[in-house]
Design a protein around this motif. Structure first.
Motif, PDB file in Angstrom:
ATOM      1  N   GLY A   1      38.307  36.135  31.477  1.00 30.08           N
ATOM      2  CA  GLY A   1      39.596  36.823  31.309  1.00 30.08           C
ATOM      3  C   GLY A   1      39.586  37.928  30.279  1.00 30.08           C
ATOM      4  O   GLY A   1      40.631  38.496  29.970  1.00 30.08           O
TER       5      GLY A   1
ATOM      6  N   GLN B   1      31.335  31.910  43.136  1.00 30.24           N
ATOM      7  CA  GLN B   1      30.402  32.793  43.852  1.00 30.24           C
ATOM      8  C   GLN B   1      29.555  33.582  42.846  1.00 30.24           C
ATOM      9  O   GLN B   1      28.340  33.703  42.991  1.00 30.24           O
TER      10      GLN B   1
ATOM     11  N   MET C   1      35.371  38.638  34.307  1.00 27.75           N
ATOM     12  CA  MET C   1      36.522  39.052  35.113  1.00 27.75           C
ATOM     13  C   MET C   1      36.256  38.835  36.609  1.00 27.75           C
ATOM     14  O   MET C   1      37.013  39.346  37.445  1.00 27.75           O
ATOM     15  N   ALA C   2      35.188  38.108  36.934  1.00 22.56           N
ATOM     16  CA  ALA C   2      34.843  37.911  38.359  1.00 22.56           C
ATOM     17  C   ALA C   2      36.033  37.289  39.093  1.00 22.56           C
ATOM     18  O   ALA C   2      36.682  36.376  38.572  1.00 22.56           O
ATOM     19  N   LYS C   3      36.300  37.813  40.305  1.00 18.85           N
ATOM     20  CA  LYS C   3      37.440  37.278  41.087  1.00 18.85           C
ATOM     21  C   LYS C   3      37.107  35.890  41.596  1.00 18.85           C
ATOM     22  O   LYS C   3      37.914  34.989  41.551  1.00 18.85           O
ATOM     23  N   ASP C   4      35.853  35.742  42.084  1.00 23.49           N
ATOM     24  CA  ASP C   4      35.423  34.440  42.583  1.00 23.49           C
ATOM     25  C   ASP C   4      34.335  33.926  41.638  1.00 23.49           C
ATOM     26  O   ASP C   4      33.165  34.297  41.743  1.00 23.49           O
ATOM     27  N   VAL C   5      34.760  33.094  40.692  1.00 23.02           N
ATOM     28  CA  VAL C   5      33.844  32.663  39.624  1.00 23.02           C
ATOM     29  C   VAL C   5      32.677  31.839  40.187  1.00 23.02           C
ATOM     30  O   VAL C   5      31.521  32.061  39.818  1.00 23.02           O
TER      31      VAL C   5
ATOM     32  N   GLN D   1      29.980  37.936  34.363  1.00 26.74           N
ATOM     33  CA  GLN D   1      31.220  38.701  34.582  1.00 26.74           C
ATOM     34  C   GLN D   1      32.431  37.816  34.340  1.00 26.74           C
ATOM     35  O   GLN D   1      32.832  37.059  35.217  1.00 26.74           O
TER      36      GLN D   1
END
Ligand code: GLP
Length: 255
Positions: free
Chosen positions: A71, A111, A105-109, A103
């Motif tokens: 985040g 993955q 801020m990854a959308k799909d953590v 990352q």
């Protein structure tokens, strides 16, 4: 495991940097695992100096950082991306294509975590992993109770770690609650480990990790099982150790 005790923080940083430089000279395309926290700062400073004045070459090196807060964008001054950029990446000649930091801020953590594991494997695994240690015995963000076989995943930070990290943030609420971290199993797959610790605040964690029982409640204790682990500490961090240890990682030559 080889435990090396140096007089102070400066000497421990130099000893650790000497080991990294040695491995890098032997393998110019070294896959280097990197850690954040205040402890490796002296090591990064010394490696940066060696690059500038002694031509230590990082152009073929690949790096993988252990962890990152969830985040917080890479531009945030408390992100581990920013920390690495300021304290190491900008000082040496790493190829940005081969720098890896999780990352946050990854959308799909999930993955992302699978990708990170695969990416490490695709480079043949980590040759040398630098580690710090939390005062509660955590490595990366593998908090007490972490599975000793764990892989890269999202973890909730303990109140103790959030308290330790509070000093870096303006308000309590700003201290992140989650992080993406390499697992204990991921760390143990590295061919060599180099753990650095300094100061009395780390003495109990070092004692438990080096001489205590192997337990998930002190994740760093798993390094007792690693075949090529170096623990470089200063006198304060070594103050609770009971064994007798050496003062250099270089092999002893008997004359
Ligand atoms: C954080 C990092 C760890 C690091 C620890 C200790 O929790 N995720 O990788 O080892 O801090 O930091 P310091 O060296 O500042 O005590």
């Amino acid at each position: 495991m080889l435990v090396i005790i140096k007089k102070d923080y400066e000497k421990l940083s130099k000893e650790a940097a000497k080991l990294v430089a040695d491995r890098l000279k032997k393998k110019p395309n070294l896959v280097l695992g990197l850690a954040t926290g205040s402890t490796p700062l002296g090591l990064y400073k010394e490696l940066s100096r060696m690059h500038k004045y002694e031509g230590l070459d990082f152009s073929k090196v690949t790096t993988f950082n252990l962890d990152e807060y969830v985040g917080i964008p890479p531009s945030h001054d408390q992100s581990y991306h920013y920390f690495m950029q300021q304290n190491f990446f900008k000082n040496v000649n790493l190829d940005p294509r081969y720098i890896h930091v999780p990352q946050g801020m990854a959308k799909d953590v999930d993955q992302f975590c699978n990708w990170y594991e695969d990416r490490i494997k695709s480079f043949g695994g980590i040759d040398l992993q630098i580690l710090g240690i939390g005062s509660n015995g955590h490595i990366a963000f593998n908090e007490p109770g972490s599975s000793l076989g764990s892989r890269t995943r999202i973890k909730t930070l303990t109140p103790a770690t959030r308290k330790d990290n509070k000093r870096f943030f303006k308000k309590n609420e700003e201290v992140p609650k989650y992080a993406i971290t390499m697992g204990v199993g991921t760390i143990m797959d590295a061919k060599e480990l180099l753990l650095v610790a300094s100061g009395k605040g780390k003495a109990e964690a070092i004692h438990q990790s080096v001489e205590g029982p192997l337990t998930a409640m002190c994740p760093a204790s798993i390094i007792q099982m690693h075949k090529e682990a170096f623990v470089i500490v200063d006198k304060d961090a070594a103050s609770k150790l009971q064994g007798t240890y050496v003062d250099s990682w270089e092999p002893i030559t008997i004359k």
